[in-house]
Scaffold this active site. Structure first.
Site, PDB file in Angstrom:
ATOM      1  N   SER A 344      38.394  37.899  42.247  1.00  0.00           N
ATOM      2  CA  SER A 344      39.255  38.095  43.568  1.00  0.00           C
ATOM      3  C   SER A 344      38.828  39.570  44.132  1.00  0.00           C
ATOM      4  CB  SER A 344      40.629  38.057  43.581  1.00  0.00           C
ATOM      5  OG  SER A 344      41.482  38.956  42.646  1.00  0.00           O
ATOM      6  N   HIS A 345      39.012  39.905  45.287  1.00  0.00           N
ATOM      7  CA  HIS A 345      38.581  41.138  45.907  1.00  0.00           C
ATOM      8  C   HIS A 345      39.485  42.119  45.422  1.00  0.00           C
ATOM      9  CE1 HIS A 345      36.920  39.419  49.917  1.00  0.00           C
ATOM     10  NE2 HIS A 345      36.006  39.309  48.997  1.00  0.00           N
ATOM     11  N   ALA A 346      40.786  41.889  45.201  1.00  0.00           N
ATOM     12  CA  ALA A 346      41.655  43.007  44.771  1.00  0.00           C
ATOM     13  C   ALA A 346      41.192  43.342  43.086  1.00  0.00           C
ATOM     14  CB  ALA A 346      43.046  42.470  44.285  1.00  0.00           C
TER      15      ALA A 346
END
Length: 386
Positions: A344-346
């Protein structure tokens, strides 16, 4: 300046569009589209009418579809920094008025506190780097399933794929815990089923996107079969060979057909999937998201309204972290989430910031007391309450 996607290069269309233009010319399944590229994010009144007319013409060429408008900055999607999720993306717009407005918003998204905080951390300087921004417009692929693929970073590693139902935001924003699939060098497929309770779809009535509850029978069902996983891995290998380095690839599948939505270099090594041997007695377990360990006070943050409660050096424990949460990563010693995947981006940003992250720790905000001393191990995927 308006450029058809098939004619783009990085120098005139930014990182994201430049790469997709290469892939499109090489015959890979990339949705058609066009790019609005400017030397300055502010479009003057003298050029506005001609640009609107050009955008209207390209939308007509594409058949007036529902489109996604995404950033393509010159300093985005590079080997040194992904800027994952930092700039503006607007999905589900149609018609010249809404599309043109989305383009302007995307072009202006260089000038935000979130972007400034990201580049300050990754560049080690308080000055925002000069940048050219372009807006990429493509027809939306109404995905049955979508996700992210990391091609092998070291000899002998597997291709790693995370997948969920519907459009990509629910997976890349970390609001679901996706399925994880691995394709070994000899073609074997291994998988772990996630908890895919919500999905993102187009909102046909009002535009944009909407979150919908996934039918109970599908929440813990495989989003991808072996044949699709193998096809994705083959595309990943082809793209890696083309660019000569491991790739972070966003993709979508609709009615069995695979589409490539983005490809960029992997900026930091992703931890291996957690195995039972990693768990220690009494530790909470989750998905290893970013290497390293941290021992600090836990700070429970359930929404952006509570950002101001976080103090430098605390470990943020939260339901999930979409890109709006990135500024907290600049002061946090680590991150624990209740949902999300390692691609994921995070998680990508946590790895770029070199802070440990453990994702998909069930009910973490209730099982960990606010202010409790905790130790997180982002390599093993464990959280220990002291």
């Amino acid at each position: 300046m308006l450029i058809r996607l098939s004619e783009t290069a990085g120098k005139n269309a930014g990182g994201k569009a430049g790469v997709l233009g290469v892939l499109l010319r090489r015959g890979l399944p990339v949705p058609d589209g066009f790019v609005v590229a400017t030397d300055d994010v502010r479009i003057g009144p003298a050029s506005e009418r001609s640009l609107r007319d050009a955008v209207a013409s390209e939308l007509a060429r594409l058949g007036d579809p529902v489109v996604a408008v995404r950033s393509s900055a010159a300093n985005e999607d590079t080997a040194d920094a992904s800027a994952a999720g930092q700039y503006q993306s607007i999905i589900g717009v149609r018609g010249i008025d809404d599309v043109y407005s989305a383009i302007l918003s995307c072009l202006a998204s260089t000038d935000t506190d979130r972007v400034a905080a990201y580049w300050t951390r990754t560049n080690g300087t308080d000055s925002r780097p000069p940048q050219r921004m372009a807006a990429l417009v493509q027809a939306v692929i109404e995905a049955d399933a979508s996700g992210v693929m990391f091609t092998p970073q070291r000899p002998g590693e597997s291709t790693r794929i995370e997948a969920s139902w519907g459009l990509g935001p629910s997976m890349v924003d970390g609001t679901v815990t996706p399925d994880t699939y691995e394709v070994t060098s000899d073609g074997a497929v291994r998988y772990t089923i996630g908890s895919k309770q919500i999905r993102t779809d187009l909102n046909r009535e009002h535009g944009g996107v909407t979150s919908n509850t996934v039918a109970p029978a599908l929440q813990h069902a495989r989003a991808l079969d072996d044949a699709t996983v193998t096809t994705l891995a083959a595309f990943g290998g082809r793209i890696t060979r083309l660019f000569g380095r491991p790739q972070d690839i966003e993709w979508a599948v609709v009615r069995g057909a695979v589409w490539i939505l983005q490809a960029r270099p992997i900026t930091a090594h992703v931890p291996a999937r957690r195995t039972a041997s990693h768990a220690r007695g009494g530790a909470l377990t989750g998905t290893p998201g970013s290497h390293g360990t941290a021992a600090a006070t836990a700070r429970i943050v359930r929404s952006p309204s509570e950002f101001s409660t976080v103090h430098t050096g605390e470990i943020v424990v939260c339901p999930y972290t979409d890109p709006a949460w990135t500024p907290l990563f600049s002061i946090a010693a680590g991150v624990v989430t209740e949902t999300g995947g390692a691609l994921s981006h995070a998680a990508i940003v946590a790895r770029e910031y070199s802070i440990p992250a453990v994702l998909a720790v069930t009910d973490a905000t209730n099982r960990i007391g606010n202010g409790a001393p905790i130790v997180i191990d982002g390599t093993a995927g464990t959280v220990t309450v002291q």
